[in-house]
Write an enzyme that holds these catalytic residues in place. Structure first.
Site, PDB file in Angstrom:
ATOM      1  N   PRO A 123       0.854  -1.191   0.000  1.00 34.04           N
ATOM      2  CA  PRO A 123       0.000   0.000   0.000  1.00 34.04           C
ATOM      3  C   PRO A 123       0.888   1.240   0.000  1.00 34.04           C
ATOM      4  O   PRO A 123       1.870   1.293   0.733  1.00 34.04           O
ATOM      5  CB  PRO A 123      -0.769  -0.120   1.329  1.00 34.04           C
ATOM      6  CG  PRO A 123       0.122  -0.917   2.224  1.00 34.04           C
ATOM      7  CD  PRO A 123       0.899  -1.843   1.321  1.00 34.04           C
TER       8      PRO A 123
ATOM      9  N   CYS B 138       1.788   3.645  10.066  1.00 29.49           N
ATOM     10  CA  CYS B 138       1.776   4.970   9.443  1.00 29.49           C
ATOM     11  C   CYS B 138       2.411   5.999  10.383  1.00 29.49           C
ATOM     12  O   CYS B 138       1.986   6.155  11.533  1.00 29.49           O
ATOM     13  CB  CYS B 138       0.348   5.377   9.102  1.00 29.49           C
ATOM     14  SG  CYS B 138       0.327   6.962   8.251  1.00 29.49           S
TER      15      CYS B 138
HETATM   16  C1  LIG Z   1       4.227   7.268  -0.506  1.00 30.64           C
HETATM   17  C2  LIG Z   1       4.067   6.124   0.456  1.00 30.64           C
HETATM   18  C3  LIG Z   1       2.819   5.861   1.001  1.00 30.64           C
HETATM   19  C4  LIG Z   1       2.653   4.773   1.894  1.00 30.64           C
HETATM   20  N1  LIG Z   1       1.393   4.489   2.355  1.00 30.64           N
HETATM   21  C5  LIG Z   1       1.218   3.394   3.158  1.00 30.64           C
HETATM   22  C6  LIG Z   1      -0.078   2.979   3.581  1.00 30.64           C
HETATM   23  O1  LIG Z   1      -1.102   3.552   3.204  1.00 30.64           O
HETATM   24  N2  LIG Z   1      -0.154   1.911   4.409  1.00 30.64           N
HETATM   25  C7  LIG Z   1       0.952   1.211   4.817  1.00 30.64           C
HETATM   26  O2  LIG Z   1       0.834   0.250   5.570  1.00 30.64           O
HETATM   27  N3  LIG Z   1       2.181   1.551   4.399  1.00 30.64           N
HETATM   28  C8  LIG Z   1       2.333   2.607   3.582  1.00 30.64           C
HETATM   29  N4  LIG Z   1       3.588   2.924   3.133  1.00 30.64           N
HETATM   30  C9  LIG Z   1       4.719   2.039   3.485  1.00 30.64           C
HETATM   31  C10 LIG Z   1       4.935   0.975   2.398  1.00 30.64           C
HETATM   32  O3  LIG Z   1       3.826   0.116   2.278  1.00 30.64           O
HETATM   33  C11 LIG Z   1       6.193   0.126   2.714  1.00 30.64           C
HETATM   34  O4  LIG Z   1       6.020  -0.496   3.967  1.00 30.64           O
HETATM   35  C12 LIG Z   1       7.459   0.960   2.746  1.00 30.64           C
HETATM   36  O5  LIG Z   1       7.510   1.874   1.664  1.00 30.64           O
HETATM   37  C13 LIG Z   1       8.716   0.071   2.711  1.00 30.64           C
HETATM   38  O6  LIG Z   1       8.692  -0.783   1.596  1.00 30.64           O
HETATM   39  P1  LIG Z   1       9.472  -0.446   0.207  1.00 30.64           P
HETATM   40  O7  LIG Z   1      10.910  -0.204   0.567  1.00 30.64           O
HETATM   41  O8  LIG Z   1       9.266  -1.665  -0.635  1.00 30.64           O
HETATM   42  O9  LIG Z   1       8.835   0.788  -0.373  1.00 30.64           O
HETATM   43  C14 LIG Z   1       3.765   3.985   2.258  1.00 30.64           C
HETATM   44  C15 LIG Z   1       5.013   4.273   1.708  1.00 30.64           C
HETATM   45  C16 LIG Z   1       5.178   5.306   0.810  1.00 30.64           C
HETATM   46  C17 LIG Z   1       6.545   5.563   0.221  1.00 30.64           C
END
Ligand SMILES: Cc1cc2nc3c(=O)[nH]c(=O)nc-3n(C[C@H](O)[C@H](O)[C@H](O)COP(=O)(O)O)c2cc1C
Length: 326
Positions: free
Chosen positions: A18, A103
């Site tokens: 997400p 969050c």
């Molecule tokens: C722009 C943005 C919005 C995010 N919104 C959510 C969210 O709505 N819910 C959530 O659980 N994590 C949210 N996250 C966290 C991501 O789901 C994820 O846990 C985090 O980016 C680390 O994973 P990655 O390195 O693959 O991006 C968000 C991250 C980003 C960058």
């Protein structure tokens, strides 16, 4: 493991993270045209203490990326309202409900939801348990590794498990760390040792080698990828291909369709300038993929076509060259 079935060739279950804002519904639907992931998670629906659940619930559409399942994520701290919201999500066809315990936004944490739950494992347990009791579909939780620090890491993990949830997803950074330091994959390994329920690993998977390394180093049961998919929408296919012993070569048609679908979702009446800017915002991430793209970044992102179709005609061939599309 029934909820996180492995793909052929032993490739783990792959989940699109997400991402409120960047990875919104337009992005998810465009990503679904490329495919390769096994499930998506809608960005959080916040359930404030004065929520009118029915009007909030309509923002979740189970069929958004069908046939790929889309889980509903909810965030809040009012037990009754959260239970009501979980029921509403179930009634709207959600395949599972994910509790947001990560969050970092202050407006969110100020009300005791999101990552604030990590300050009080007992309360985290109670919120998760209220959801588990409210619905028949699986409930899961997505956690950061702590609020200010990781001193309650074990307690939070065990509290989540004791609530009866089906699995946890761990993004191993504290709320205080934001997105600064590298994700601490050692904590995913620790969670695996600690828990009987499956653990989905998340954080800093930007390419296939990262994915393999996370699996190897942590023993996690499945992978969730967020920013890595915005940088490279083909990452899921590339991971699957590696397990099949081949390489994945993205197709030009897929990229054209990806942007076409993305643009077509914008409402009629949205100014062309806004559409161009939104596409440029997405392309800004894609350019992080490799050196060749980075060298083109400036000219593409400052191109002055005022109409989105014209802009894509200009930008896509350049993007294709940088991405080495077939
Ligand atoms: C722009 C943005 C919005 C995010 N919104 C959510 C969210 O709505 N819910 C959530 O659980 N994590 C949210 N996250 C966290 C991501 O789901 C994820 O846990 C985090 O980016 C680390 O994973 P990655 O390195 O693959 O991006 C968000 C991250 C980003 C960058």
């Amino acid at each position: 493991m029934g909820l996180l079935p492995k793909n052929s060739d032993g490739c783990p279950y792959l989940i699109l993270a997400p991402m409120e804002g960047v990875g919104d519904s337009w992005f998810r639907v465009a990503m679904a045209t490329i495919g390769g992931f096994d499930e998506g998670v809608r960005d959080f629906l916040r359930v404030p203490s004065n929520a009118h659940v029915p009007s909030l619930a309509v923002r979740y559409l189970a069929s958004e990326i069908a046939p790929i399942p889309l889980a509903a994520q909810i965030m809040g701290s009012d037990l009754d309202l959260m239970a009501e919201m979980a029921k509403a999500m179930e009634a709207r066809g959600a395949p599972r409900i994910d509790l947001n315990c990560g969050c970092p936004s202050n407006t969110v944490t100020g009300r005791g939801a999101g990552s604030s739950l990590l300050k009080d494992p007992d309360f985290l347990h109670d919120v998760a348990s209220a959801l588990v009791k409210a619905v028949k579909i699986p409930v899961t939780a997505k956690l950061r590794s702590g609020f200010d620090d990781t001193s309650l890491f074990k307690e939070n993990m065990l509290a989540a498990e004791a609530s009866g949830i089906a699995y946890v997803t761990l993004h191993p950074r504290t709320k205080a760390e934001g997105y600064g330091p590298p994700a601490n994959w050692g904590l995913i390994q620790e969670a695996k040792k600690l828990l009987k329920i499956p653990v989905v690993g998340n954080g800093d998977i930007l390419n296939v080698d990262d994915a393999l390394r996370m699996l190897d180093e942590t023993g996690c049961d499945a992978l969730m990828i967020g920013r890595g998919s915005v940088i490279n929408p083909f990452i899921f296919h590339e991971i699957k291909a590696r397990f099949a012993g081949s390489d994945y070569r993205p197709q030009w048609e897929q990229m054209v369709r990806f942007f076409d679908v993305y643009v077509r979702q914008m409402e009629e009446g949205v100014p062309e300038r806004t559409k161009v800017n939104k596409v440029k915002q997405l392309m800004g991430f894609l350019f992080k993929k490799n050196e060749k793209l980075l060298s083109m970044r400036q000219s593409i992102l400052t191109a002055d076509q005022k109409e989105v179709g014209q802009f894509l005609e200009y930008a896509l061939p350049r993007l294709a060259e940088g991405l080495d599309l077939a």
